[in-house]
Design an enzyme around this catalytic site. Structure first.
Site, PDB file in Angstrom:
ATOM      1  N   HIS A  92       0.771  -1.128   0.019  1.00  0.00           N
ATOM      2  CA  HIS A  92      -0.082  -0.033   0.091  1.00  0.00           C
ATOM      3  C   HIS A  92       1.019   1.107   0.073  1.00  0.00           C
ATOM      4  O   HIS A  92       0.645   2.103  -1.090  1.00  0.00           O
ATOM      5  CB  HIS A  92      -0.902  -0.143   1.216  1.00  0.00           C
ATOM      6  CG  HIS A  92      -1.767   1.264   1.248  1.00  0.00           C
ATOM      7  ND1 HIS A  92      -1.936   1.797   2.485  1.00  0.00           N
ATOM      8  CD2 HIS A  92      -2.504   1.909   0.235  1.00  0.00           C
ATOM      9  CE1 HIS A  92      -2.936   2.867   2.148  1.00  0.00           C
ATOM     10  NE2 HIS A  92      -2.785   3.051   1.040  1.00  0.00           N
ATOM     11  N   HIS A 109      -2.030   0.608   8.072  1.00  0.00           N
ATOM     12  CA  HIS A 109      -3.527   0.709   7.886  1.00  0.00           C
ATOM     13  C   HIS A 109      -3.999  -0.682   7.751  1.00  0.00           C
ATOM     14  O   HIS A 109      -5.052  -0.793   7.314  1.00  0.00           O
ATOM     15  CB  HIS A 109      -3.732   1.390   6.314  1.00  0.00           C
ATOM     16  CG  HIS A 109      -3.031   2.623   6.324  1.00  0.00           C
ATOM     17  ND1 HIS A 109      -1.716   2.890   5.545  1.00  0.00           N
ATOM     18  CD2 HIS A 109      -3.184   4.000   6.879  1.00  0.00           C
ATOM     19  CE1 HIS A 109      -1.385   4.175   5.512  1.00  0.00           C
ATOM     20  NE2 HIS A 109      -2.163   4.737   6.722  1.00  0.00           N
TER      21      HIS A 109
HETATM   22  S1  FES Z   1       0.875   1.021   4.314  1.00  0.00           S
HETATM   23 FE1  FES Z   1       0.449  -0.886   4.753  1.00  0.00          FE
HETATM   24  S2  FES Z   1      -1.864  -0.595   4.911  1.00  0.00           S
HETATM   25 FE2  FES Z   1      -1.015   1.177   4.285  1.00  0.00          FE
END
Ligand code: FES
Length: 159
Positions: A92, A109
């Site tokens: 992500h 997150h």
């Molecule tokens: S950086 Fe891992 S879920 Fe957002």
């Protein structure tokens, strides 16, 4: 382009897994396998089930995570086919992924990846699997990383 026997098995495994799960996130199993100089990342005698070992591969800035799951895994190595390794950079936004209780969790997150299914995302904001680090084991139990399936987060090239 030449496809090795090993790569063909990986592709067919990905197709089988995709058909079994019906999940549209199987695309990452087709990520190119990028070979780098081999690096010793552990020994089977020192691994305990569900106790992760962190290392850097394919360079000093790329953190990887090696774990013996205690259950067979896609592309797992060892007598139980249960030893796997992945890039520990979340797909992500690049936070460091941690191994907890049989799953890989991003603390930023809370994306979650299944280490038995080539680190497929099953919850959270990440949209692709963690790049899997290919392993081979020598007769004395030494474990070497020798390739990465896919691109590590934030990089145009893995090295
Ligand atoms: S950086 Fe891992 S879920 Fe957002």
């Amino acid at each position: 382009m030449v496809i090795t026997r090993r790569r063909l098995v990986q592709i067919l495994s990905g197709l089988t897994m995709a058909s079994m799960t019906g999940v549209g996130r199987a695309q990452f199993w087709f990520a190119p396998s990028l070979t780098y100089p081999a690096l010793k990342v552990g020994n089977t005698r020192n691994l305990q089930n569900n106790q992760p070992v962190y290392f850097n591969y394919p360079d000093s800035r790329a953190q990887g995570l090696l774990v013996k799951l205690g259950r067979p895994a896609l592309l797992g190595v060892g007598s139980g086919r249960d030893i796997v390794a992945f890039s520990a950079s979340c797909t992500h936004m690049g936070c460091g992924v941690q191994y907890k209780g049989g799953r890989m969790v991003c603390p930023c997150h809370f994306s979650m990846y299944d280490p038995a299914k080539a680190a497929q995302v099953y919850q959270g904001l990440a949209s692709t699997s963690l790049p899997q680090i290919q392993l081979r084991i020598q007769a004395n139990g030494d474990i070497f990383a020798n390739a990465v399936n896919g691109l590590i987060w934030g990089r145009a090239k893995n090295i």
